[in-house]
Design a protein around this motif. Sequence first.
Motif, PDB file in Angstrom:
ATOM      1  N   VAL A  54       1.687   8.174   4.274  1.00  0.00           N
ATOM      2  CA  VAL A  54       0.101   7.874   4.424  1.00  0.00           C
ATOM      3  C   VAL A  54      -0.077   6.576   3.974  1.00  0.00           C
ATOM      4  CG1 VAL A  54      -2.026   8.599   3.866  1.00  0.00           C
ATOM      5  CG2 VAL A  54      -0.298  10.097   4.147  1.00  0.00           C
ATOM      6  N   VAL A  55       0.313   6.036   2.949  1.00  0.00           N
ATOM      7  CA  VAL A  55       0.025   4.519   2.462  1.00  0.00           C
ATOM      8  C   VAL A  55       0.658   3.506   3.351  1.00  0.00           C
ATOM      9  CG1 VAL A  55       0.515   3.141   0.419  1.00  0.00           C
ATOM     10  CG2 VAL A  55      -0.219   5.572  -0.162  1.00  0.00           C
ATOM     11  N   SER A  56       1.897   3.960   3.930  1.00  0.00           N
ATOM     12  CA  SER A  56       2.406   2.744   4.564  1.00  0.00           C
ATOM     13  C   SER A  56       1.710   2.623   5.880  1.00  0.00           C
ATOM     14  CB  SER A  56       3.743   3.301   5.163  1.00  0.00           C
ATOM     15  OG  SER A  56       4.634   3.325   3.967  1.00  0.00           O
ATOM     16  N   ARG A 103       1.699  -6.519  -3.900  1.00  0.00           N
ATOM     17  CA  ARG A 103       2.103  -5.790  -5.087  1.00  0.00           C
ATOM     18  C   ARG A 103       2.219  -4.244  -5.031  1.00  0.00           C
ATOM     19  NH1 ARG A 103      -2.039  -5.630  -9.313  1.00  0.00           N
ATOM     20  NH2 ARG A 103      -3.624  -6.302  -8.005  1.00  0.00           N
ATOM     21  N   CYS A 104       1.705  -3.671  -3.761  1.00  0.00           N
ATOM     22  CA  CYS A 104       1.911  -2.210  -3.548  1.00  0.00           C
ATOM     23  C   CYS A 104       3.115  -1.858  -3.524  1.00  0.00           C
ATOM     24  CB  CYS A 104       0.987  -1.939  -2.363  1.00  0.00           C
ATOM     25  SG  CYS A 104       1.224  -0.108  -2.177  1.00  0.00           S
ATOM     26  N   THR A 105       3.784  -0.762  -4.066  1.00  0.00           N
ATOM     27  CA  THR A 105       5.055  -0.206  -4.001  1.00  0.00           C
ATOM     28  C   THR A 105       5.185   0.820  -3.081  1.00  0.00           C
ATOM     29  OG1 THR A 105       4.862   1.399  -5.830  1.00  0.00           O
ATOM     30  CG2 THR A 105       5.439  -1.011  -6.456  1.00  0.00           C
ATOM     31  N   ARG A 106       4.099   1.419  -2.548  1.00  0.00           N
ATOM     32  CA  ARG A 106       4.183   2.459  -1.392  1.00  0.00           C
ATOM     33  C   ARG A 106       4.588   3.692  -2.446  1.00  0.00           C
ATOM     34  NH1 ARG A 106       4.927  -2.048   1.287  1.00  0.00           N
ATOM     35  NH2 ARG A 106       4.591  -1.973   3.506  1.00  0.00           N
ATOM     36  N   CYS A 107       4.366   3.740  -3.630  1.00  0.00           N
ATOM     37  CA  CYS A 107       4.755   5.013  -4.289  1.00  0.00           C
ATOM     38  C   CYS A 107       3.927   6.206  -3.981  1.00  0.00           C
ATOM     39  CB  CYS A 107       4.415   4.617  -5.767  1.00  0.00           C
ATOM     40  SG  CYS A 107       2.718   4.549  -6.424  1.00  0.00           S
ATOM     41  N   GLY A 108       2.627   5.780  -3.518  1.00  0.00           N
ATOM     42  CA  GLY A 108       1.894   7.089  -2.912  1.00  0.00           C
ATOM     43  C   GLY A 108       1.034   7.827  -4.146  1.00  0.00           C
ATOM     44  N   LYS A 109       0.953   7.401  -5.429  1.00  0.00           N
ATOM     45  CA  LYS A 109       0.198   8.072  -6.365  1.00  0.00           C
ATOM     46  C   LYS A 109      -1.366   7.969  -6.064  1.00  0.00           C
ATOM     47  CE  LYS A 109       3.217   7.886 -10.337  1.00  0.00           C
ATOM     48  NZ  LYS A 109       4.635   7.764  -9.532  1.00  0.00           N
ATOM     49  N   CYS A 110      -1.803   6.857  -5.353  1.00  0.00           N
ATOM     50  CA  CYS A 110      -3.327   6.802  -5.111  1.00  0.00           C
ATOM     51  C   CYS A 110      -3.531   8.195  -4.135  1.00  0.00           C
ATOM     52  CB  CYS A 110      -3.280   5.502  -4.336  1.00  0.00           C
ATOM     53  SG  CYS A 110      -2.516   5.351  -3.147  1.00  0.00           S
ATOM     54  N   PHE A 111      -2.639   8.258  -3.153  1.00  0.00           N
ATOM     55  CA  PHE A 111      -2.972   9.418  -2.292  1.00  0.00           C
ATOM     56  C   PHE A 111      -2.734  10.895  -2.962  1.00  0.00           C
ATOM     57  CE2 PHE A 111      -1.308  12.690   0.876  1.00  0.00           C
ATOM     58  CZ  PHE A 111      -2.469  12.596   1.543  1.00  0.00           C
ATOM     59  N   ALA A 127      -5.149   6.308 -10.690  1.00  0.00           N
ATOM     60  CA  ALA A 127      -3.976   6.518 -10.511  1.00  0.00           C
ATOM     61  C   ALA A 127      -2.838   5.336 -10.354  1.00  0.00           C
ATOM     62  CB  ALA A 127      -3.626   7.612  -9.285  1.00  0.00           C
ATOM     63  N   CYS A 128      -3.166   4.371  -9.703  1.00  0.00           N
ATOM     64  CA  CYS A 128      -2.339   3.146  -9.487  1.00  0.00           C
ATOM     65  C   CYS A 128      -1.778   2.657 -10.521  1.00  0.00           C
ATOM     66  CB  CYS A 128      -3.286   2.146  -8.328  1.00  0.00           C
ATOM     67  SG  CYS A 128      -1.842   0.990  -8.004  1.00  0.00           S
ATOM     68  N   PRO A 129      -0.348   2.566 -10.641  1.00  0.00           N
ATOM     69  CA  PRO A 129       0.260   2.015 -11.708  1.00  0.00           C
ATOM     70  C   PRO A 129       0.270   0.388 -11.650  1.00  0.00           C
ATOM     71  CG  PRO A 129       2.070   3.248 -10.320  1.00  0.00           C
ATOM     72  CD  PRO A 129       0.681   3.470  -9.618  1.00  0.00           C
ATOM     73  N   GLU A 130      -0.031  -0.208 -10.538  1.00  0.00           N
ATOM     74  CA  GLU A 130       0.067  -1.349 -10.411  1.00  0.00           C
ATOM     75  C   GLU A 130      -1.299  -2.218 -10.389  1.00  0.00           C
ATOM     76  OE1 GLU A 130       2.984  -2.728 -10.091  1.00  0.00           O
ATOM     77  OE2 GLU A 130       4.020  -0.934  -9.840  1.00  0.00           O
ATOM     78  N   GLY A 131      -2.260  -1.378 -10.709  1.00  0.00           N
ATOM     79  CA  GLY A 131      -3.699  -1.715 -10.957  1.00  0.00           C
ATOM     80  C   GLY A 131      -4.262  -2.278  -9.685  1.00  0.00           C
ATOM     81  N   ILE A 132      -3.649  -1.722  -8.629  1.00  0.00           N
ATOM     82  CA  ILE A 132      -4.268  -2.249  -7.385  1.00  0.00           C
ATOM     83  C   ILE A 132      -5.650  -1.174  -7.392  1.00  0.00           C
ATOM     84  CG2 ILE A 132      -4.191  -2.088  -4.700  1.00  0.00           C
ATOM     85  CD1 ILE A 132      -1.235  -2.448  -5.200  1.00  0.00           C
ATOM     86  N   ASN A 133      -6.932  -1.960  -6.762  1.00  0.00           N
ATOM     87  CA  ASN A 133      -7.961  -1.056  -6.217  1.00  0.00           C
ATOM     88  C   ASN A 133      -7.757  -0.359  -5.055  1.00  0.00           C
ATOM     89  OD1 ASN A 133     -10.398  -0.226  -5.655  1.00  0.00           O
ATOM     90  ND2 ASN A 133     -11.701  -2.057  -6.364  1.00  0.00           N
ATOM     91  N   ALA A 134      -7.041   0.643  -5.248  1.00  0.00           N
ATOM     92  CA  ALA A 134      -6.501   1.557  -4.142  1.00  0.00           C
ATOM     93  C   ALA A 134      -8.036   1.994  -3.494  1.00  0.00           C
ATOM     94  CB  ALA A 134      -5.790   2.762  -4.501  1.00  0.00           C
ATOM     95  N   MET A 135      -8.991   2.260  -3.893  1.00  0.00           N
ATOM     96  CA  MET A 135     -10.236   2.498  -2.914  1.00  0.00           C
ATOM     97  C   MET A 135     -10.761   1.390  -1.988  1.00  0.00           C
ATOM     98  SD  MET A 135     -13.567   4.241  -4.677  1.00  0.00           S
ATOM     99  CE  MET A 135     -14.372   2.849  -5.487  1.00  0.00           C
ATOM    100  N   LYS A 136     -10.671   0.244  -2.660  1.00  0.00           N
ATOM    101  CA  LYS A 136     -11.038  -0.805  -1.904  1.00  0.00           C
ATOM    102  C   LYS A 136      -9.778  -1.209  -0.682  1.00  0.00           C
ATOM    103  CE  LYS A 136     -12.053  -5.810  -2.484  1.00  0.00           C
ATOM    104  NZ  LYS A 136     -12.539  -6.875  -3.235  1.00  0.00           N
ATOM    105  N   MET A 137      -8.464  -1.007  -1.212  1.00  0.00           N
ATOM    106  CA  MET A 137      -7.564  -0.944  -0.223  1.00  0.00           C
ATOM    107  C   MET A 137      -7.887  -0.030   1.059  1.00  0.00           C
ATOM    108  SD  MET A 137      -3.628   0.092  -0.545  1.00  0.00           S
ATOM    109  CE  MET A 137      -3.790   2.137  -0.760  1.00  0.00           C
ATOM    110  N   VAL A 138      -8.292   1.209   0.785  1.00  0.00           N
ATOM    111  CA  VAL A 138      -8.583   2.271   1.592  1.00  0.00           C
ATOM    112  C   VAL A 138      -9.839   1.732   2.565  1.00  0.00           C
ATOM    113  CG1 VAL A 138      -9.543   4.629   2.258  1.00  0.00           C
ATOM    114  CG2 VAL A 138      -7.818   4.231   0.828  1.00  0.00           C
TER     115      VAL A 138
END
Lengths: 279, 143
Positions: free
Chosen positions: B50-52, B22-30, B83-94
């Motif tokens: 960074v996200v890549s 689902r991640c589009t690598r948009c970088g909004k989380c960063f 911030a994630c437009p895809e609803g990903i738990n980016a904190m958990k991703m990190v």
Amino acid sequence: MTDKVTFWYGCNVVRHGDIIHSAIALLEAVGIEVTPAGGAGYCCGTAKDGNLRAAEGMGKRTVEKFNEHGTGQVVSWCPSCYRHMNAFMGEYTDTQFQLSHFTQLLHARRDVLAIKLTNRIERKVLLHKHFGFHEVDVNPLVEDLLRLIPGLELVETETTVPGHMCSALSRVPAALKDATRAVCDAANGAKADTVATVFHSCQRLLCALEGSEPFKVVNYVNLLTESMGMTTRDDYKEWKLAGSEEAVVAAVGNERIAAMGEKLFRDSILPELLKQPSK
Amino acid sequence: MPEKAATLHAHLDDFIKDTLSRCTRCGKCFEACPMTRYGDGLSKADPKTVVSGVLDWLQQTPGNEESVQWLKVCTQSSRCIEACPEGINAMKMVRVGQMSAMGSLGLQGAPALSGREAKDFFRVINAFSETQMTPDEMARWQR
Ligand code: SF4
């Protein structure tokens, strides 16, 4: 919500028996039957990201014990435990309980609590706030609770700092320093005489500011229980404020040092107690 | 509803697959992260790069230096989740990226990150408990 809960206080909060005892007293004051659970035997494993086999074992064991309690309600004190249960433990275990946070439960019963808060507390209080606990918006809940205390003036502040509590920042010392400076500036700018912490690790890392700043550092649950007429004693803060090695040893006392283990005290606990906040 | 994973590793595998799909690598989380000024070179880093790098860690491949810096300064501020437009738990991703960089997911070689656990963690917990609880409380609450 049920009147019986498991109160999951966590691991690191055991430095502050006063917080644990106050929190239990507050739950009981609002009519809840509490089964307390915490310490190493109920660890969530959040600090074990470097050893996931251990993390999984701890997570499974703790969930099984909560299921055995049979209360159907686990009320967490620690935001790390809460987060870990939600994001990891609960994803691979059979959790037979609802998870909520202590602030939510107390806030939901604040009308009952208000009746018990009879002692005036003449303090001007600034709440130390982090913005990282996205699961539960604790800051307004705690502010509402503090406003119930007669005599207490709560300072309005926009100052919030990263992380979900101060221990998260300790991995990035410059960030912890900035956050500490921010709370000092906010408290002194508002002429607050008390900084109230929400979480135990903030109390742990900020309490020694009393040695160099004009304000007291108190966890909010102790302000609430003080208003109920209960006396608490923050041993950890007394030890941190003792100053020199000799003074810390005298404040902790030989009996407690023996109970902790002399070698462990010298190697790990004394250095922690001597470390002062950087700001 | 998909079936619950039976183990932590199985859950992490599911989480990684879902995030990668689902991640589009948009970088909004960063971009939303309040900690970037504390990492070496992160203020000027390209968010997509960074996200890549973090996604590389999720795939058991060492990520770029920028991603290591981000993993190091994460203090769980949650802004990335909002911030994630895809609803990903980016904190958990990190966080899962951190686990990978610690070598916890099986990546061989010297870990880029060390574990977070303090020295003598449980012994210290037990020692403080001895001073703050009665023996009865210890027996009833902590066993
Ligand atoms: S904001 Fe979401 S979609 Fe964009 S890079 Fe971050 S995790 Fe991926």
